[in-house]
Write an enzyme that holds these catalytic residues in place. Structure first.
Site, PDB file in Angstrom:
ATOM      1  N   ASP A   1       0.851  -1.152   0.107  1.00  0.00           N
ATOM      2  CA  ASP A   1      -0.037  -0.032   0.127  1.00  0.00           C
ATOM      3  C   ASP A   1       0.842   1.254  -0.094  1.00  0.00           C
ATOM      4  O   ASP A   1       0.622   2.082   0.908  1.00  0.00           O
ATOM      5  CB  ASP A   1      -0.888  -0.067   1.247  1.00  0.00           C
ATOM      6  CG  ASP A   1      -0.400  -0.020   2.620  1.00  0.00           C
ATOM      7  OD1 ASP A   1       0.935  -0.476   2.589  1.00  0.00           O
ATOM      8  OD2 ASP A   1      -0.764   0.296   3.758  1.00  0.00           O
TER       9      ASP A   1
ATOM     10  N   HIS B   1       9.586   0.005   8.829  1.00  0.00           N
ATOM     11  CA  HIS B   1       8.802  -1.157   9.129  1.00  0.00           C
ATOM     12  C   HIS B   1       8.684  -2.043   7.943  1.00  0.00           C
ATOM     13  O   HIS B   1       9.246  -3.363   8.407  1.00  0.00           O
ATOM     14  CB  HIS B   1       7.199  -0.704   9.152  1.00  0.00           C
ATOM     15  CG  HIS B   1       7.213   0.259  10.422  1.00  0.00           C
ATOM     16  ND1 HIS B   1       7.243  -0.190  11.882  1.00  0.00           N
ATOM     17  CD2 HIS B   1       6.646   1.537  10.248  1.00  0.00           C
ATOM     18  CE1 HIS B   1       6.696   0.881  12.357  1.00  0.00           C
ATOM     19  NE2 HIS B   1       6.550   1.778  11.699  1.00  0.00           N
TER      20      HIS B   1
HETATM   21  C1  BDR Z   1       2.738  -0.187   8.559  1.00  0.00           C
HETATM   22  O1  BDR Z   1       1.939   0.969   8.448  1.00  0.00           O
HETATM   23  C2  BDR Z   1       2.071   1.461   7.296  1.00  0.00           C
HETATM   24  O2  BDR Z   1       1.702   3.023   7.600  1.00  0.00           O
HETATM   25  C3  BDR Z   1       3.394   1.310   6.974  1.00  0.00           C
HETATM   26  O3  BDR Z   1       3.734   1.306   5.325  1.00  0.00           O
HETATM   27  C4  BDR Z   1       3.644  -0.236   7.380  1.00  0.00           C
HETATM   28  O4  BDR Z   1       3.166  -1.199   6.523  1.00  0.00           O
HETATM   29  C5  BDR Z   1       3.357   0.147   9.987  1.00  0.00           C
HETATM   30  O5  BDR Z   1       2.590  -0.013  11.039  1.00  0.00           O
HETATM   31 CA    CA Z   2       2.933  -0.538   4.095  1.00  0.00          CA
END
Ligand code: BDR
Ligand code: CA
Length: 324
Positions: free
Chosen positions: A11, A243
């Site tokens: 995403d 992340h």
């Molecule tokens: C996740 O949430 C999204 O905002 C980031 O892309 C990552 O996949 C981290 O909590």
């Molecule tokens: Ca993500």
């Protein structure tokens, strides 16, 4: 060297872009497709962003297939523009996407077709809400036996959440889907905030990208400022949490992450919706005991991970050109 074929379900998303850049710069991995979902933004926007990222990284040949516009059963929470910018990718005037994505095809059916045509060969790497994977399982439950693995960025088993006191964003965006995916009979590795909280790329790390003249390093450096602003505002940290790239690092260097097999359920209602709850020996409730355990990451060598990420960002995707 054997190459592992992966599908990144994404995403994008600033940290998604970092993960995609590192994957494309890694000869150990063959990125077969990007499938897209709502999450950090509407799916139309994340799909366009996936194409923009591939354009910038010089891999417009990789298929992009759009997927879920909303969670399985509930209303969506809406775009996370305060985290990833109005355009979901740092608002830095990346060129518009070079191609339209054919929306007649759905990410879930694409995942089913890939797993059916290449049994045991494909690893799914979801780095957004798990809706597309849950839809694929609903279309064809037999695919769980066909995936080489599922490496998820999501959850917070022993760590606090990042969107509620207990929920991590990807799981919170579609808790019902996450509970299905974490309970299916495929080999799952869950990389959540327990480890990604420690993958804190500070000002020094970000500044060290500036001299690296590669598309990946530039993409990360250019898109980071909005994400830094979010981290400064919410936790006073002058940097970003990396992340999504934890999934790619796990595929490249699994020894850098410590995992334990635990059965995990997702809370689907009430104030704790999106919480990932793991069992422990001696807890006999069938809700956990009857589920296959997943490999939950609980420890990480953060320094080595961030060095590996920077090293890979110094490579030009698809070439031997290494500029660091
Ligand atoms: C996740 O949430 C999204 O905002 C980031 O892309 C990552 O996949 C981290 O909590
Ligand atoms: Ca993500």
């Amino acid at each position: 060297m054997s190459t592992r074929s992966i599908v990144i379900d994404t995403d994008p998303g600033i940290d998604d872009a970092m993960a995609i850049a590192v994957a494309l710069a890694s000869p150990e991995l063959d990125v077969v497709a990007l499938t897209t979902t709502f999450g950090n933004h509407h799916v139309e926007v994340t799909t366009a962003n996936a194409v923009r990222i591939l354009d910038v990284l010089g891999r417009p040949d990789i298929p992009v297939v759009a997927g879920a516009p909303r969670p399985l059963t509930r209303e969506g929470h809406g775009p996370a523009t305060s985290v990833h910018g109005q355009d979901g990718l740092g608002d830095v005037d990346l060129p518009p996407p070079s191609r339209e994505v054919d929306t007649a095809r759905h990410a879930a059916s694409h995942i089913v077709d890939l797993l059916r045509s290449r049994p045991g060969e494909i690893t799914l790497v979801p780095i957004g809400p798990l809706t597309n994977l849950a839809l694929a399982l609903r279309l064809d439950p037999g695919i769980a036996e066909l995936a080489a693995g599922v490496v998820v960025m999501g959850g917070a088993v022993r760590s606090p959440g990042n969107v509620t006191p207990v929920a991590e964003a990807n799981i919170w965006n579609d808790p019902e889907a996450a509970d299905i995916v974490l309970g299916a009979a495929w080999p799952v590795t869950l990389l959540g905030l327990d480890v990604t909280r420690h993958l804190a790329a500070d000002r020094t790390w970000l500044d060290s990208l500036a001299p690296i003249d590669t598309p990946g390093a530039r993409l990360v450096a250019d898109t980071a400022p909005v994400y830094v602003d979010f981290h400064l505002a919410t936790e006073g940290f002058d940097g970003i949490h990396c992340h999504d790239v934890a999934t790619i690092v796990h595929l490249l260097a699994p020894e850098l992450l410590h995992t334990e097999p635990l059965a995990v359920r997702v809370v689907t209602g009430g104030l704790a919706a999106g919480q990932t709850v793991a069992n422990a020996p001696g807890h006999l409730d069938p809700s956990w005991v009857d589920r296959p355990p997943v490999d939950v990451a609980l420890g990480v060598d953060a320094t080595e991970v961030l060095e590996l990420v920077r090293d890979r960002l110094g490579r030009v995707p698809g070439t031997d050109d290494h500029r660091q």
